[in-house]
Every structure is written in structure tokens, then in C-alpha cells.
Design an enzyme around this catalytic site. Structure first.
Site, PDB file in Angstrom:
ATOM      1  N   CYS A  35       0.835  -1.205   0.000  1.00 19.37           N
ATOM      2  CA  CYS A  35       0.000   0.000   0.000  1.00 19.37           C
ATOM      3  C   CYS A  35       0.872   1.259   0.000  1.00 19.37           C
ATOM      4  CB  CYS A  35      -0.907  -0.070   1.238  1.00 19.37           C
ATOM      5  SG  CYS A  35      -1.590   1.491   1.773  1.00 19.37           S
ATOM      6  N   CYS A  38       0.383   3.790   2.795  1.00 16.19           N
ATOM      7  CA  CYS A  38       0.894   3.217   4.052  1.00 16.19           C
ATOM      8  C   CYS A  38       2.397   3.468   4.176  1.00 16.19           C
ATOM      9  CB  CYS A  38       0.620   1.714   4.121  1.00 16.19           C
ATOM     10  SG  CYS A  38      -1.127   1.291   4.021  1.00 16.19           S
TER      11      CYS A  38
END
Length: 114
Positions: A35, A38
């Protein structure tokens, strides 16, 4: 499950044990290695940890490794942040944020009455 602490990374056998033993509220970052947002949050969480370590502990949970925890808290978007007070989720928000906005979110959650 690793607790983001400056000097040491503590490992707990269960998330429940971590919630139970935490003396401070916990900010849990639900993330995945693939991600992008993230990954963007990694240095931001480090900065927030350095500024707020007296008020809150930060925990990162990889949703791919700990699917049962992610499912329990109905994590659908990444990153998702949940603040736990006294072992209970009290506040959640999704998406990457700059450090100052993340600090504001944490402070408002910690100041809110139960």
C-alpha cells in the site's frame, strides 16, 4: 505484532494482550506492504511517535499477516488508524495524513470524554 518504541520493539503473542498491557492509549496503524499511502505514513508515524510518546503508543499491524485482527475491526481501506483507550476502540479514521493533522486527530480523540 510489533509496538513502535524508540529503543525496543516489543512483541506480544496476541493483540488482546497488547491492549490489556498498554498503560497509554494506542494508535493502531493497519497497513499492508504493497500500500503506497501506508509507506508514505512510515516517517510520519515516526515523527508523531517522537512528539507524542508521552501520551500514546503506536502499533503497526500488517493486515495481510494478521487478517483475523483486520477482519475483527472491519478494515476495508488502507491505511486505517484506530485509537484504543482502555482496550476499547474509541476513534477511527482512514487515509494518509501529514504529521500535524495526525497529531490533531490523536489529540481530539484523547481529549474526548468516554
Amino acid at each position: 505484532i510489533k509496538l513502535l518504541v524508540k529503543a525496543k520493539k516489543e512483541t506480544f503473542s496476541t493483540f488482546e494482550e497488547l491492549l490489556e498491557k498498554s498503560e497509554k492509549p494506542l494508535l493502531v496503524d493497519f497497513y499492508a506492504t504493497w500500500c503506497g499511502p501506508c509507506q508514505y505514513m512510515v516517517p510520519i508515524l515516526q515523527e508523531v511517535h517522537e512528539k507524542m510518546s508521552d501520551k500514546i503508543n503506536i502499533v503497526k499491524i500488517d493486515t495481510e499477516k494478521y487478517t483475523s485482527i483486520a477482519n475483527k475491526y472491519k478494515i476495508e481501506a488502507l491505511p486505517t488508524f484506530i485509537i484504543f483507550k482502555d482496550g476499547e476502540p474509541c476513534y477511527r479514521f482512514e487515509g494518509a495524513l501529514p504529521a500535524d493533522q495526525l497529531i490533531l486527530q490523536i489529540e481530539s480523540a484523547l481529549e474526548a470524554p468516554k
